[in-house]
Design a protein around this motif. Structure first.
Motif, short mmCIF file in Angstrom:
data_model
loop_
_atom_site.label_atom_id
_atom_site.label_comp_id
_atom_site.label_asym_id
_atom_site.label_seq_id
_atom_site.Cartn_x
_atom_site.Cartn_y
_atom_site.Cartn_z
N ARG A 114 -3.60 -0.36 -11.30
CA ARG A 114 -2.14 -0.30 -11.23
C ARG A 114 -1.94 -0.58 -9.80
N GLN A 115 -2.44 -0.04 -8.95
CA GLN A 115 -2.16 -0.28 -7.59
C GLN A 115 -2.59 -1.92 -7.10
N CYS A 116 -3.62 -2.40 -7.87
CA CYS A 116 -4.08 -3.75 -7.54
C CYS A 116 -2.91 -4.51 -8.13
N TYR A 117 -2.34 -4.28 -9.21
CA TYR A 117 -1.15 -5.04 -9.73
C TYR A 117 0.08 -4.91 -8.86
N GLU A 118 0.40 -3.82 -8.20
CA GLU A 118 1.53 -3.55 -7.34
C GLU A 118 1.28 -4.46 -6.14
N VAL A 119 0.13 -4.42 -5.63
CA VAL A 119 -0.34 -5.05 -4.26
C VAL A 119 -0.27 -6.49 -4.44
N GLY A 120 -1.07 -6.99 -5.50
CA GLY A 120 -1.32 -8.50 -5.54
C GLY A 120 -0.20 -9.09 -6.39
#
Length: 252
Positions: A38-44
């Motif tokens: 989920r954080q990868c989605y938020e960051v990327g």
């Protein structure tokens, strides 16, 4: 003066404990894979629009500004090689890191600070969840992994912008441009780009989570955490860029 120096040493000690705890938590189960994704989605993914525009403008403008200097020496044909080396070696990771510091860093700092203010972090500890692993480790891993991915994307978009700038005055086929670009790029340039991006990504994640996790109570602390995350991340990224340039110059 002595009190300020003592406070600085205490801050460094706190950062060291924070860093050592991250390395302990990152290798110990349970692993928060869903939160990391989920954080990868938020960051990327959520950074793609801003990153795309910035990367394109950097490539286009850099090519535009470099053309007159090369034309003075009759070396305008070297323009694709010049912009490929400049973008891959330095501009792509640095631009990506600065944009991420502003967008991702402020978001992480403000988010963790607001959770700290509303005592959500304390509630997670009471409920049996490890807030450090769930909130800190996942975000640092996400920034460390996604900044290199975004960096490759920025390099591609920047080279596309450079090509459009070139063909606005010269006739150059896409195939010829691509060939010149890849002939100029060496494996060490790719390594330098990836190494920079990993270091910058870890720095952004570490600084932003540290500032947000230890922010002061109250609504004012949220604004200070977001601002501090951006300023500190950018400052450290520039320092790291200076050091990495010197190290890579000595190595190769």
């Amino acid at each position: 003066m002595a009190k300020k120096f003592e406070a600085l040493l205490l801050e460094f000690a706190s950062m060291h404990r924070f860093l050592m705890r991250f390395f302990r938590e990152v290798v110990s189960p349970p692993y928060e894979f869903k939160e990391i994704i989920r954080q990868c989605y938020e960051v990327g993914w959520k950074s793609f629009p801003l990153i795309s525009l910035t990367g394109f403008i950097v490539g286009f403008v850099f090519t535009k500004q470099s053309r007159p200097s090369l034309e003075e020496f009759g070396a305008s044909s070297w323009l694709p090689a010049l912009i490929s080396i400049a973008i891959v070696r330095a501009l792509a990771p640095l631009v990506t890191a600065l944009i991420a510091s502003g967008k991702v860093g402020s978001q992480i700092g403000a988010e963790l600070s607001s959770m700290n203010v509303t005592e959500q972090i304390d509630a997670m500890e009471v409920s049996g969840t490890n807030p450090f692993k769930f909130l800190i480790v996942s975000r640092i891993i996400a920034t460390t992994f996604m900044i290199p991915v975004l960096c490759f994307y920025v390099a591609g978009i920047g080279l596309a912008g450079g090509y459009l700038s070139i063909i606005s005055k010269d006739e150059l086929s896409v195939l010829s441009y691509v060939n010149q670009v890849f002939e100029a790029i060496a494996p060490k340039d790719i390594f330098a780009m990836v190494f920079r991006a990993i270091v910058f990504g870890f720095t952004i994640g570490f600084v932003s989570t540290y500032v947000g996790y230890y922010s002061s109570k109250g609504t004012e602390g949220v604004g200070k955490a977001a601002n501090s995350a951006v300023v500190a991340s950018m400052f450290i990224v520039f320092i790291e860029e200076l050091l990495i340039v010197q190290i890579l110059a000595l190595v190769g």
